[in-house]
Design an enzyme around this catalytic site. Structure first.
Site, PDB file in Angstrom:
ATOM      1  N   SER A 129       2.988  -3.591   0.652  1.00 34.36           N
ATOM      2  CA  SER A 129       2.642  -2.378  -0.071  1.00 34.36           C
ATOM      3  C   SER A 129       3.211  -1.141   0.606  1.00 34.36           C
ATOM      4  O   SER A 129       3.539  -0.159  -0.042  1.00 34.36           O
ATOM      5  CB  SER A 129       1.122  -2.243  -0.152  1.00 34.36           C
ATOM      6  OG  SER A 129       0.585  -3.293  -0.916  1.00 34.36           O
ATOM      7  N   ASN A 132       6.718  -0.882  -0.657  1.00 35.79           N
ATOM      8  CA  ASN A 132       6.912  -0.907  -2.096  1.00 35.79           C
ATOM      9  C   ASN A 132       7.233   0.503  -2.572  1.00 35.79           C
ATOM     10  O   ASN A 132       6.469   1.435  -2.332  1.00 35.79           O
ATOM     11  CB  ASN A 132       5.623  -1.418  -2.760  1.00 35.79           C
ATOM     12  CG  ASN A 132       5.771  -1.586  -4.258  1.00 35.79           C
ATOM     13  OD1 ASN A 132       6.345  -0.750  -4.939  1.00 35.79           O
ATOM     14  ND2 ASN A 132       5.244  -2.674  -4.773  1.00 35.79           N
ATOM     15  N   ILE A 134       6.971   2.037  -5.264  1.00 36.38           N
ATOM     16  CA  ILE A 134       5.983   2.764  -6.062  1.00 36.38           C
ATOM     17  C   ILE A 134       4.603   2.749  -5.402  1.00 36.38           C
ATOM     18  O   ILE A 134       3.646   3.220  -5.979  1.00 36.38           O
ATOM     19  CB  ILE A 134       5.874   2.252  -7.514  1.00 36.38           C
ATOM     20  CG1 ILE A 134       5.433   0.814  -7.583  1.00 36.38           C
ATOM     21  CG2 ILE A 134       7.168   2.463  -8.257  1.00 36.38           C
ATOM     22  CD1 ILE A 134       5.067   0.395  -8.993  1.00 36.38           C
ATOM     23  N   GLU A 135       4.498   2.251  -4.200  1.00 29.79           N
ATOM     24  CA  GLU A 135       3.213   2.340  -3.508  1.00 29.79           C
ATOM     25  C   GLU A 135       3.362   3.329  -2.340  1.00 29.79           C
ATOM     26  O   GLU A 135       3.530   4.522  -2.579  1.00 29.79           O
ATOM     27  CB  GLU A 135       2.724   0.936  -3.128  1.00 29.79           C
ATOM     28  CG  GLU A 135       2.451   0.125  -4.401  1.00 29.79           C
ATOM     29  CD  GLU A 135       1.938  -1.291  -4.177  1.00 29.79           C
ATOM     30  OE1 GLU A 135       1.668  -1.682  -3.039  1.00 29.79           O
ATOM     31  OE2 GLU A 135       1.806  -2.015  -5.183  1.00 29.79           O
ATOM     32  N   LEU A 136       3.350   2.855  -1.108  1.00 26.11           N
ATOM     33  CA  LEU A 136       3.424   3.833  -0.015  1.00 26.11           C
ATOM     34  C   LEU A 136       4.856   4.306   0.251  1.00 26.11           C
ATOM     35  O   LEU A 136       5.069   5.329   0.879  1.00 26.11           O
ATOM     36  CB  LEU A 136       2.770   3.275   1.253  1.00 26.11           C
ATOM     37  CG  LEU A 136       1.252   3.031   1.098  1.00 26.11           C
ATOM     38  CD1 LEU A 136       0.661   2.497   2.390  1.00 26.11           C
ATOM     39  CD2 LEU A 136       0.519   4.303   0.702  1.00 26.11           C
TER      40      LEU A 136
END
Lengths: 344, 344
Positions: A129, A132, A134-136
């Site tokens: 994550s 990623n 589009i995450e962190l």
């Protein structure tokens, strides 16, 4: 062999209707195991107090993300059942993620990782994550660079990985987060006490729910220590749910394996602490636990389940809520003037 | 009278150069007070264990924000010196806030609130960010509605506000957050030990820095228990800093009072734990503490300060880092199916 015989016994007993109390426990013990009181060891990544402490710091540190909007705990919130209570993640630059956040609690017992199985082990998952986009959204090479600019982490990594000449690495950060994550287990749920022999730990309704959970076939996929988390299954074996629950664009494990048979295949999620982790399914579109049991019955097992049975199964699922660890919020090492800045 | 005489004494002693150790302590005691060991009482809002516990839950609960991106702790991070380590907040829908996040640590001792003084007390301040449309963005009326959908909060509010027929209110939430916030004090900094009589708590360089801090005029604004936080001042009394540090569009307290004299007037921030809370100034544009001391000297006091003096003052400022409380992360009451959903 023992397991197979037990399953054969289960089939005949369960189909016959109500079972004797001792038989119900024997059937349950053949399918499920209690959460242990202490965290399991990770192969090749032994836990030490210093490594757990470093992992705790990294888990809560927002500086190892692209723009410092959050940390592991932002989505896998240890105060909210290990989830974020949202349909899907809102990540870097307010991008909408596509899938519901699985709980960190007891995740160490899963053998299937992420909704689509794209990580091999908890250490790999611990970085997923964070990087990623589009995450962190942290570029992978920057994690150890960022950490190296924070002087207090040098000492923490050295204590966690003694003898290593340059311990501040991405691999070590993932190892530390993984051993901290392994401490996030929730023992002593009523169901665990029942499995250990305390017949009074479940209510009569919960026992009926347990029996239904096994006789209707739920336990064919939701079994083992986590009642799930150890296999993948197509969502819609018998009847494909509507696009509200199963958005057609997300083909699940197919996007990892590119195998036709893996279309709309997802990890069977753990049911541990399920009463704490709404909303449900990989899409996060179901907010009601009973409603979700109904969706599962229709799409996965094909056995008619009436409203009373749904209520009993739901009551059993509520017995899967365990004791949560009390986590002390870490005091993080301060940044210094030379440190890298967050991205805008 | 005593205070005034001390200040007169200070002026003559300090201008004379190096002062005797006892005199330095007397001068410091006339201007500064140590942080107490226990949280101060809030007028009309007595602390009880149940109220502090409720406040701790609300402080960490992301559900009382519009889209659940974060909680009080997202920006006032108790692991990061009570701040977020960013120039300015990134809030709802990834909107950029205009000002740097002030630390929550010891904020209870401030009499000036927010950078522009727009709140009257800590209770009002406790709601400010939550409802700010570019921060947590919750419509004000929705807070108590959201909380009322979470059954576990009913018991927590009833315990915190016994005898009230309908305790789940916005006002009570703010009171609870305020009493929890009041526990976030950091006693026992080296400077506190010095003020209490431990002459060895400061290094020789720090004592020289303390003397310079008073003789150069820094303490004219940065005084009291928090070395700041108790008044407002124009940024640029003698020389207006560049737009990099003082963006021209943010006219500070003028935007609250609409009084011409309040243009570019901001709260004098606390210097407590300043070594932990980069970046600096209301604009968050300065990352280096020594550089910030230089900006202050040029813009505010007009006394020449050379590089060696800046280093000594900075060393003194590092003696203001206190002992941080160990906060146990709250286990938050779960949402139920009937609960309101986060906004997209």
């Amino acid at each position: 062999m023992h397991l197979l015989r037990s399953f054969g016994l289960a089939a005949s007993l369960l189909l016959a209707g109500a079972v004797h109390a001792d038989d119900l426990l024997a059937l349950a013990r053949a399918r499920f195991q209690p959460i242990p009181d202490t965290p399991p060891a990770l192969p090749g990544n032994p836990a030490t107090p210093a490594k757990v402490e470093l992992g705790r710091m990294l888990y809560f540190d927002p500086r190892v993300s692209a723009s410092r909007p959050g940390s592991c705990n932002s989505c896998h919130n240890v105060g909210l059942g290990g989830v974020d209570g949202k349909e899907a993640v809102i990540g870097h630059s307010w991008q909408q993620g596509g899938r519901n956040t699985p709980t960190i609690f007891n995740a160490v017992f899963n053998t299937a990782r992420f909704w689509d199985g794209r990580a091999q082990d908890v250490e790999e998952q611990a970085g997923g994550s964070r990087f990623n986009p589009i995450e962190l959204a942290l570029p992978q090479a920057e994690l150890s660079e960022q950490l190296a600019t924070i002087p207090g982490y040098a000492a923490a990594f050295a204590a966690a990985f003694p003898g290593e000449p340059a311990p501040v690495t991405l691999a070590n950060a993932q190892k530390a987060i993984a051993v901290f994550g392994a401490t996030l287990i929730t023992p002593d749920a009523p169901f665990d006490k029942y499995l250990r022999g305390d017949a009074s730990a479940l209510t009569a309704t919960q026992k009926e729910g347990l029996q239904l959970f096994m006789s209707k076939g739920c336990a064919e996929c939701h079994n083992g220590i986590n009642l799930g988390g150890n296999m993948y299954a197509p969502f819609g074996i018998l009847e494909r749910p509507g696009a509200d629950v199963l958005p057609r664009a997300d083909k699940g494990r197919f996007m990892v394996t590119e195998t036709v048979g893996d279309q709309y295949v997802f990890k069977v999620p753990t049911l541990r602490n399920i009463a704490l982790t709404a909303p449900y399914f990989h899409s996060g579109r179901a907010w009601d636990l009973g409603q979700s049991v109904g969706v599962m019955a229709a799409s996965q097992i094909g056995a008619p389940v009436n409203a009373e049975e749904v209520q009993k199964i739901t009551s059993f699922l509520e017995s899967l809520t365990g004791e949560q660890a009390r986590i002390v919020y870490p005091i993080l090492p301060p940044s210094v003037a030379a440190a890298q800045r967050p991205e805008p």
